[in-house]
Design a protein around this motif. Sequence first.
Motif, PDB file in Angstrom:
ATOM      1  N   THR A 194       0.764  -1.185  -0.176  1.00 43.31           N
ATOM      2  CA  THR A 194      -0.008  -0.283   0.140  1.00 43.31           C
ATOM      3  C   THR A 194       0.646   1.318   0.224  1.00 43.31           C
ATOM      4  N   GLU A 195       0.122   2.360  -0.600  1.00 44.87           N
ATOM      5  CA  GLU A 195       0.699   3.465  -0.213  1.00 44.87           C
ATOM      6  C   GLU A 195      -0.264   4.553  -0.242  1.00 44.87           C
ATOM      7  N   GLU A 196       0.962   5.653   0.509  1.00 46.97           N
ATOM      8  CA  GLU A 196       0.335   6.859   1.603  1.00 46.97           C
ATOM      9  C   GLU A 196       0.434   7.913   0.913  1.00 46.97           C
ATOM     10  N   ALA A 197      -0.929   8.930   0.676  1.00 48.97           N
ATOM     11  CA  ALA A 197      -1.018  10.242  -0.482  1.00 48.97           C
ATOM     12  C   ALA A 197      -2.009  11.021  -0.217  1.00 48.97           C
ATOM     13  N   TRP A 198      -1.522  11.856  -0.820  1.00 51.47           N
ATOM     14  CA  TRP A 198      -2.552  13.435  -0.215  1.00 51.47           C
ATOM     15  C   TRP A 198      -3.618  13.105  -1.172  1.00 51.47           C
ATOM     16  N   GLU A 199      -4.952  13.469  -1.307  1.00 49.60           N
ATOM     17  CA  GLU A 199      -6.457  13.219  -1.972  1.00 49.60           C
ATOM     18  C   GLU A 199      -7.418  14.489  -1.782  1.00 49.60           C
ATOM     19  N   GLY A 200      -7.563  14.530  -2.774  1.00 52.05           N
ATOM     20  CA  GLY A 200      -8.651  15.845  -2.693  1.00 52.05           C
ATOM     21  C   GLY A 200      -9.778  15.394  -3.493  1.00 52.05           C
ATOM     22  N   CYS A 201     -10.899  16.122  -3.231  1.00 48.07           N
ATOM     23  CA  CYS A 201     -12.217  15.585  -4.222  1.00 48.07           C
ATOM     24  C   CYS A 201     -13.214  16.826  -4.232  1.00 48.07           C
ATOM     25  N   LEU A 202     -13.713  16.365  -6.748  1.00 40.77           N
ATOM     26  CA  LEU A 202     -13.996  17.715  -6.313  1.00 40.77           C
ATOM     27  C   LEU A 202     -15.846  17.688  -5.360  1.00 40.77           C
ATOM     28  N   SER A 203     -16.387  16.011  -4.769  1.00 46.32           N
ATOM     29  CA  SER A 203     -17.152  17.089  -3.663  1.00 46.32           C
ATOM     30  C   SER A 203     -16.551  17.349  -2.413  1.00 46.32           C
ATOM     31  N   ILE A 204     -15.649  17.147  -2.177  1.00 43.64           N
ATOM     32  CA  ILE A 204     -15.374  18.270  -1.305  1.00 43.64           C
ATOM     33  C   ILE A 204     -14.775  19.092  -0.759  1.00 43.64           C
ATOM     34  N   PRO A 205     -15.017  20.072  -1.979  1.00 43.89           N
ATOM     35  CA  PRO A 205     -13.823  20.985  -1.903  1.00 43.89           C
ATOM     36  C   PRO A 205     -13.062  21.850  -0.658  1.00 43.89           C
ATOM     37  N   GLY A 206     -12.086  22.207  -1.196  1.00 46.85           N
ATOM     38  CA  GLY A 206     -11.480  22.634  -0.164  1.00 46.85           C
ATOM     39  C   GLY A 206     -10.742  21.771   0.621  1.00 46.85           C
ATOM     40  N   LEU A 207     -10.314  20.197   0.918  1.00 46.10           N
ATOM     41  CA  LEU A 207     -10.370  19.855   1.751  1.00 46.10           C
ATOM     42  C   LEU A 207      -9.125  18.939   1.176  1.00 46.10           C
ATOM     43  N   ARG A 208      -8.006  18.505   2.019  1.00 43.50           N
ATOM     44  CA  ARG A 208      -7.256  16.761   1.385  1.00 43.50           C
ATOM     45  C   ARG A 208      -7.054  16.096   2.235  1.00 43.50           C
ATOM     46  N   GLY A 209      -6.476  15.198   2.388  1.00 44.09           N
ATOM     47  CA  GLY A 209      -6.445  14.295   3.203  1.00 44.09           C
ATOM     48  C   GLY A 209      -5.414  12.915   3.136  1.00 44.09           C
ATOM     49  N   ALA A 211      -6.269  13.222  12.240  1.00 46.24           N
ATOM     50  CA  ALA A 211      -5.139  14.827  12.071  1.00 46.24           C
ATOM     51  C   ALA A 211      -4.632  14.535  10.521  1.00 46.24           C
ATOM     52  N   LEU A 212      -4.242  13.783   9.516  1.00 48.75           N
ATOM     53  CA  LEU A 212      -3.807  14.428   8.264  1.00 48.75           C
ATOM     54  C   LEU A 212      -5.139  14.803   7.127  1.00 48.75           C
ATOM     55  N   LEU A 213      -6.099  15.247   7.846  1.00 49.23           N
ATOM     56  CA  LEU A 213      -6.929  16.225   6.852  1.00 49.23           C
ATOM     57  C   LEU A 213      -7.224  17.321   7.459  1.00 49.23           C
ATOM     58  N   GLY A 214      -7.464  18.119   6.168  1.00 53.50           N
ATOM     59  CA  GLY A 214      -7.377  19.758   6.389  1.00 53.50           C
ATOM     60  C   GLY A 214      -7.632  20.134   5.562  1.00 53.50           C
ATOM     61  N   PHE A 215      -7.627  21.733   5.448  1.00 52.69           N
ATOM     62  CA  PHE A 215      -8.595  22.795   3.999  1.00 52.69           C
ATOM     63  C   PHE A 215      -6.594  22.922   3.844  1.00 52.69           C
ATOM     64  N   THR A 216      -6.839  23.235   2.308  1.00 55.99           N
ATOM     65  CA  THR A 216      -5.426  22.756   1.149  1.00 55.99           C
ATOM     66  C   THR A 216      -5.271  23.650   1.626  1.00 55.99           C
ATOM     67  N   GLU A 217      -5.434  24.928   1.211  1.00 53.80           N
ATOM     68  CA  GLU A 217      -4.492  26.438   1.547  1.00 53.80           C
ATOM     69  C   GLU A 217      -3.527  26.376   3.099  1.00 53.80           C
ATOM     70  N   GLU A 218      -4.178  25.601   4.282  1.00 52.57           N
ATOM     71  CA  GLU A 218      -3.848  25.800   5.444  1.00 52.57           C
ATOM     72  C   GLU A 218      -2.491  25.043   5.316  1.00 52.57           C
ATOM     73  N   LEU A 219      -3.135  23.345   4.795  1.00 53.27           N
ATOM     74  CA  LEU A 219      -2.107  22.172   4.297  1.00 53.27           C
ATOM     75  C   LEU A 219      -0.264  23.021   3.898  1.00 53.27           C
ATOM     76  N   SER A 220      -0.650  23.666   2.870  1.00 50.63           N
ATOM     77  CA  SER A 220      -0.326  24.417   1.830  1.00 50.63           C
ATOM     78  C   SER A 220       0.575  25.301   2.960  1.00 50.63           C
ATOM     79  N   ARG A 221      -0.027  26.144   3.088  1.00 50.62           N
ATOM     80  CA  ARG A 221       1.076  26.741   4.791  1.00 50.62           C
ATOM     81  C   ARG A 221       1.692  26.883   5.627  1.00 50.62           C
TER      82      ARG A 221
END
Length: 176
Positions: A84-99, A151-161
């Motif tokens: 398995t691999e862990e990586a960050w994902e976003g979703c068009l149905s969950i805008p603004g968040l990544r996990g 804890a690895l779920l957050g708003f895209t701009e906060e994760l980027s910052r």
Amino acid sequence: MAILKIARMGHPVLIKPALPVQDPTAPEIRRLVADMAETMEDAQGLGLAAPQVHVGLRLFVWRGGAGNILALINPELEAVGEETEEAWEGCLSIPGLRGCVPRAARIRFRGFDIDGKRVEGEAAGLAARVMQHEADHLDGVLYPMRMPDLALLGFTEELSRAATQARDAATQGDAR
């Protein structure tokens, strides 16, 4: 073709299992696939499942190699091996968040294309991740449901910052 409305997390269509497509060659399926491809492009997504556009059918589109958009109807996916691999994902149905989501590193897939031809193969890397993400939508599963650590779920701009601050701190530490 038309841009379709994307269902957002909380809409019941996203948590219900989708029904099999009876005729992959039907004109309405061809039209749906074309509209989904245009919607995905417009939203700058990597994949889009029919339930995300309020259609409870088992099909998804995704951006394949060389940028072409592919459709898989009535898909079946299975992990190849146990890696398995862990990586960050976003979703068009969950805008603004990544996990950060664990997924099988390699998959085998089969289904049908819009001409009704049997399609099968293996995928790894980003293609495998996108296909698993979209297939989850067909089973009523959203990526946060796959996350073992919220804890690895957050708003895209906060994760980027936070990533920028960590990179800057590491760079300053290297300069000393």
